[in-house]
Design an enzyme around this catalytic site. Structure first.
Site, PDB file in Angstrom:
ATOM      1  N   HIS A  26       0.706  -1.372   0.270  1.00  0.00           N
ATOM      2  CA  HIS A  26       0.400  -0.033   0.134  1.00  0.00           C
ATOM      3  C   HIS A  26       1.231   1.111   0.097  1.00  0.00           C
ATOM      4  CE1 HIS A  26       1.345   0.447   4.312  1.00  0.00           C
ATOM      5  NE2 HIS A  26       0.740   1.281   4.418  1.00  0.00           N
ATOM      6  N   CYS A  27       0.105   2.173  -0.426  1.00  0.00           N
ATOM      7  CA  CYS A  27       0.993   3.727  -0.492  1.00  0.00           C
ATOM      8  C   CYS A  27       0.261   4.517   0.500  1.00  0.00           C
ATOM      9  CB  CYS A  27       1.229   4.356  -1.551  1.00  0.00           C
ATOM     10  SG  CYS A  27      -0.349   4.582  -2.955  1.00  0.00           S
ATOM     11  N   MET A  28       0.247   5.806   0.568  1.00  0.00           N
ATOM     12  CA  MET A  28      -0.720   6.692   1.332  1.00  0.00           C
ATOM     13  C   MET A  28      -2.588   6.529   1.050  1.00  0.00           C
ATOM     14  SD  MET A  28       1.441  10.466   0.717  1.00  0.00           S
ATOM     15  CE  MET A  28       0.252  10.710   2.130  1.00  0.00           C
ATOM     16  N   THR A  29      -2.258   6.202  -0.705  1.00  0.00           N
ATOM     17  CA  THR A  29      -3.856   6.315  -0.687  1.00  0.00           C
ATOM     18  C   THR A  29      -4.172   4.564  -1.329  1.00  0.00           C
ATOM     19  OG1 THR A  29      -4.037   7.261  -2.517  1.00  0.00           O
ATOM     20  CG2 THR A  29      -3.951   9.004  -0.378  1.00  0.00           C
ATOM     21  N   ARG A  30      -3.951   3.859  -1.709  1.00  0.00           N
ATOM     22  CA  ARG A  30      -4.144   2.622  -2.320  1.00  0.00           C
ATOM     23  C   ARG A  30      -3.270   1.368  -1.910  1.00  0.00           C
ATOM     24  NH1 ARG A  30      -3.118   5.011  -8.731  1.00  0.00           N
ATOM     25  NH2 ARG A  30      -3.306   7.018  -8.194  1.00  0.00           N
TER      26      ARG A  30
END
Length: 460
Positions: A26-30
Site C-alpha cells: 500500500h501507499c498513502m491512499t491505495r
C-alpha cells in the site's frame, strides 16, 4: 464507523480470493494487489464497496483507492493473507512469459509498476523528512537563529534520507525481490560508505582483480540498488539449490555478497547510474530548453500520472535524486499548482451544483484534501474524475500554473506535496512565482469548471 475488517474481506473476495493474490502493498491512499488471474476479479463489485473511491489497474496490479483509511484496511487485509505481502518476482516472471504478446504490450506498465512498488514504501520517510525540514525552516521564520543547535539537528535530520537514498532503495528492493534485507543493505551501503569513496582519492587507479573500478557518485542513484537487490535474490535462489543444507546459513549470504559486490562496483553501478541519468535528463533537458514548457507539461499531466501511479516512480527517479545531488528540485515540483487546481475544481462544483448532496460532497472532499496536506485523491476520485469536466479543467489549470512556476525558477528542498504545512521547504528563489502559479492555475480551473458545469446525473 467503518468496518475495516469487513472491507478487507470483501476486497479479497472480489479480487478472486486468497489464492488469486500474488502480492499486496500500500501507499498513502491505495491498497495495491498483484493478481494471478485478472479474469477472476469483480471490478464493479470492488468499486461499489463503501469506502472504495476507485479501482485503477496498471501492469496487472489492482490499485484500490481508499484515501485516509488505507492503513487500517491494509492492516486487516494483512491479517487475512498473512505476512507475505510483497511481490514474488518468480511468479510475475512466469505469468508474463506465458503470454509473450502481453509481456511486450505491457512492458512499460510493468516497469512503472515495479519502480512504484519499490519507491512506495519509502514515501512515508520522504514525508517525514520533508515535514522535519519544513518545521526547521518555519522555526527560523518565527525568529529562531539558523545557528541554533536544535535547528541544525533538525536540518540534518531532514537531509539524512537523501544522503543515504540508495540504502533506502536497497531495503525496499530487497523486500520486493525477496532478497536478504541485511545482505542487500550491506552491499548497497558500500556505494555511499565514506571509506569506499575515499579509495578513489587515495589510489591513482582503483582496480578489483585487475578490472578498473569507475569513480561514480552514487549518493543520488536508484537503479544500482535495485539491480543489486535483484541479483542477490537470484544468487540466493541458485545457491540454495546447489549447496547442502548444512552449508546454506553461512555460504549463501557470503557467496551472494561476494558475487554481487564486484559486479555492482565494476559493471552494474556505473550502468545503473547512467540509466537513471538518461531518464532524469529527459526531464532536465526539457527544463533547460524551456522551464515554461517543462512546467506546463508536468503541471498538465501530473494528475493523470497519479491515476496510473506513475508519479511515484518519477519522484523516486528524478525529484529525490535532484534534491540529493543539488539540494533542490526545480523540475518535478512544477506540478505543485495542479494540487491546488484539484481543490478549486471541487469548490467550483460545490458552488455550481444544484443537488444538495453533490454540493455537500464536493465541499467536504475539497476541504478534506486541502487540510490533509493536499492529498488530492478524495476530491479527485470523489468529484472531479466522476464528473469528467472538472478534471479536464484541472489539467488545463495545472499546465498554466506549472508554466508560471517553471518560469519563476521555483524549487523545493524536500520531496513533499506543496501544502499549508510544507510551504517552508519551497521558500527561496521563485517562491513568489510558485504562489502566483497556484493562484492563477487555481482560478483558471475554478472558472473553467464553473463555466463548463457538470451533468449531475453523470458518473463513471
Amino acid at each position: 464507523m467503518a468496518n475495516f475488517k469487513k472491507m478487507a474481506k470483501e476486497i479479497i473476495d472480489y479480487v478472486g480470493g486468497l489464492d488469486n493474490i500474488k502480492e499486496m502493498s500500500h501507499c498513502m491512499t491505495r491498497l495495491r494487489l498483484g493478481l494471478k488471474d485478472e479474469l477472476k476479479v469483480k471490478k464493479h463489485e470492488l468499486e461499489t464497496i463503501d469506502g472504495v473511491m476507485r479501482v485503477v489497474v496498471i501492469g496487472g496490479q489492482y490499485q484500490i483507492v481508499l484515501g485516509g483509511i488505507v492503513d487500517e484496511v491494509f492492516e486487516e487485509a494483512s491479517k487475512i493473507v498473512g505476512d507475505n505481502v510483497n511481490v514474488n518476482k518468480e511468479m510475475i516472471q512466469e505469468n508474463l512469459d506465458s503470454d509473450t504478446q502481453r509481456k511486450k504490450g505491457k512492458f512499460i506498465e510493468n516497469l512503472i509498476s515495479l519502480l512504484s512498488g519499490i519507491v512506495s514504501p519509502i514515501i512515508p520517510a520522504m514525508l517525514a523528512a520533508g515535514f522535519i525540514s519544513a518545521l526547521a525552516k518555519l522555526t527560523v521564520l518565527a525568529g529562531v537563529s539558523e545557528t541554533n543547535t536544535t535547528i541544525q539537528i533538525l536540518t540534518v535530520a531532514g537531509d539524512v534520507l537523501y544522503g543515504f537514498f540508495p540504502i533506502f532503495i536497497g531495503w525496499s528492493a530487497a523486500k520486493y525481490f525477496k532478497a536478504n534485507i541485511a545482505i542487500t543493505i550491506m552491499v548497497v551501503g558500500l556505494l555511499v560508505y565514506p571509506n569506499f569513496t575515499a579509495l578513489f582519492t587515495n589510489f591513482e587507479s582503483l582496480k578489483f582483480l585487475g578490472v578498473p573500478v569507475t569513480n561514480v557518485y552514487y549518493g543520488s542513484s536508484v537503479l544500482p540498488a535495485i539491480f543489486a537487490a535483484y541479483l542477490i535474490a537470484k544468487c540466493e535462489l541458485i545457491l540454495r539449490k546447489i549447496l547442502p543444507n548444512a552449508l546454506r546459513s553461512i555460504f549463501v549470504p557470503f557467496l551472494s555478497a561476494l558475487i554481487v559486490i564486484p559486479l555492482l562496483i565494476v559493471v552494474i553501478g556505473p550502468i545503473g547510474v547512467w540509466g537513471g541519468e538518461v531518464f532524469a535528463n529527459l526531464f532536465r533537458s526539457t527544463y533547460e530548453l524551456s522551464p515554461i514548457l517543462a512546467g506546463a507539461i508536468i503541471g498538465g499531466v501530473w494528475q493523470i500520472l497519479i491515476i496510473f501511479g506513475m508519479h511515484i516512480a518519477i519522484l523516486g527517479l528524478v525529484s529525490a535524486p535532484n534534491i540529493a545531488m543539488y539540494g533542490r528540485d526545480m523540475i518535478i515540483m512544477t506540478h505543485a499548482p495542479s494540487l491546488i487546481c484539484q481543490i478549486t475544481a471541487g469548490l467550483a462544483v460545490a458552488l455550481k451544483a444544484k443537488d444538495k448532496k453533490i454540493k455537500k460532497n464536493a465541499l467536504t472532499l475539497s476541504l478534506t484534501s486541502f487540510f490533509s496536506g493536499n492529498v488530492v485523491e478524495p476530491v479527485m476520485y470523489g468529484i472531479n474524475l466522476k464528473y469528467k469536466k472538472p478534471f479536464i479543467a484541472v489539467c488545463i489549470g495545472g499546465a498554466v500554473g506549472g508554466a508560471i512556476t517553471g518560469a519563476a525558477g521555483a524549487g523545493t528542498s524536500a520531496a513533499v506535496a506543496f501544502s499549508i504545512y510544507t510551504f517552508p521547504v519551497y521558500l527561496g528563489a521563485g517562491f513568489g512565482g510558485l504562489m502566483l502559479g497556484c493562484i492563477v492555475g487555481g482560478l483558471v480551473t475554478f472558472i473553467l469548471t464553473y463555466i463548463m458545469g457538470i451533468n449531475e446525473k453523470e458518473s463513471v
